[in-house]
Design a protein around this motif. Sequence first.
Motif, PDB file in Angstrom:
ATOM      1  N   UNK A 104       0.576  -1.632   0.233  1.00 48.84           N
ATOM      2  CA  UNK A 104      -0.249  -0.052  -0.191  1.00 48.84           C
ATOM      3  C   UNK A 104       0.727   1.254   0.203  1.00 48.84           C
ATOM      4  N   UNK A 105       0.520   1.833  -1.162  1.00 52.87           N
ATOM      5  CA  UNK A 105       0.690   3.657  -0.690  1.00 52.87           C
ATOM      6  C   UNK A 105       0.101   4.505  -0.998  1.00 52.87           C
ATOM      7  N   UNK A 106      -1.717   4.638  -1.426  1.00 53.99           N
ATOM      8  CA  UNK A 106      -2.211   5.415  -1.587  1.00 53.99           C
ATOM      9  C   UNK A 106      -3.114   4.797  -1.841  1.00 53.99           C
ATOM     10  N   UNK A 107      -4.356   5.201  -1.408  1.00 54.83           N
ATOM     11  CA  UNK A 107      -5.639   4.476  -2.030  1.00 54.83           C
ATOM     12  C   UNK A 107      -5.947   4.228  -3.429  1.00 54.83           C
ATOM     13  N   UNK A 108      -5.869   4.902  -4.491  1.00 53.91           N
ATOM     14  CA  UNK A 108      -5.864   5.149  -5.941  1.00 53.91           C
ATOM     15  C   UNK A 108      -4.503   3.908  -6.337  1.00 53.91           C
ATOM     16  N   UNK A 109      -3.951   4.133  -5.595  1.00 55.87           N
ATOM     17  CA  UNK A 109      -2.990   2.739  -6.576  1.00 55.87           C
ATOM     18  C   UNK A 109      -3.231   2.155  -5.854  1.00 55.87           C
ATOM     19  N   UNK A 110      -3.782   1.317  -5.169  1.00 52.48           N
ATOM     20  CA  UNK A 110      -5.147   0.437  -4.347  1.00 52.48           C
ATOM     21  C   UNK A 110      -5.311  -0.130  -5.747  1.00 52.48           C
ATOM     22  N   UNK A 111      -6.948   0.828  -5.519  1.00 50.29           N
ATOM     23  CA  UNK A 111      -7.617   0.727  -6.806  1.00 50.29           C
ATOM     24  C   UNK A 111      -7.192   0.242  -7.921  1.00 50.29           C
ATOM     25  N   UNK A 112      -5.690   0.331  -8.399  1.00 52.43           N
ATOM     26  CA  UNK A 112      -5.657   0.103  -9.645  1.00 52.43           C
ATOM     27  C   UNK A 112      -4.615  -1.262  -9.425  1.00 52.43           C
ATOM     28  N   UNK A 113      -4.119  -1.057  -8.402  1.00 46.56           N
ATOM     29  CA  UNK A 113      -3.783  -2.762  -8.767  1.00 46.56           C
ATOM     30  C   UNK A 113      -4.935  -3.701  -7.683  1.00 46.56           C
ATOM     31  N   UNK A 114      -5.845  -3.633  -7.098  1.00 45.51           N
ATOM     32  CA  UNK A 114      -6.975  -5.233  -7.349  1.00 45.51           C
ATOM     33  C   UNK A 114      -7.407  -4.984  -8.768  1.00 45.51           C
TER      34      UNK A 114
END
Length: 197
Positions: A178-188
């Motif tokens: 995890x780095x930030x919510x936007x990146x998390x959303x993309x990785x999921x």
Amino acid sequence: MKTLYIFDMGGVLCCDFNDIPIISNYLGITEEDFFIYTGENFRKLLDGKIDSNEFWVRFSLRYGKKVEEELFGKFFNPGTIQGTKDIIEQLKNKRDSRVVCGTNTIDSHYYHLLNQGNYDIFDEVYASNLMGISKPDPNFYRCILKKEGIKPENTIFVDDTEENIISAQKIGINSILFTDPDSLKQQIKTLNFYKCL
């Protein structure tokens, strides 16, 4: 097929959770000195082998002065990363998803968050101090998988510590640093588990 999502708490859902710099400053020592005085007792605290009060008794002996208060509780005042909270809520609305918390924590922090309702968003909470084992030990994840009845390949683990990510990956869990919510959303999305995010 059900997908299990395991979210870390501090640094993923909670911000401003690390009270060790504040405690070190309050005691007039460096963070390095704090961990020297702590020795093996912080791991014992995380694993629930001792409680916070016992920790400070042991710390005081090495520090050379008696710590009169339970400082973890005194200085713990975390906030919420709203973007992560939104993602968790979206995942929970999926029929075939189960979202749990897998956290390294200590008694005073755990009960603070519990009493504030911070864990209410999760289907279940797996806290190291209650489990008797902490990340990055692979058995931490194995214990969760066994209790949930889910295979590693049907699991996504989200944590902000690389060491924890690597240990989860080694037993076959899809893991996201995890780095930030936007990146998390993309990785999921990339993992193709949840295309609706």
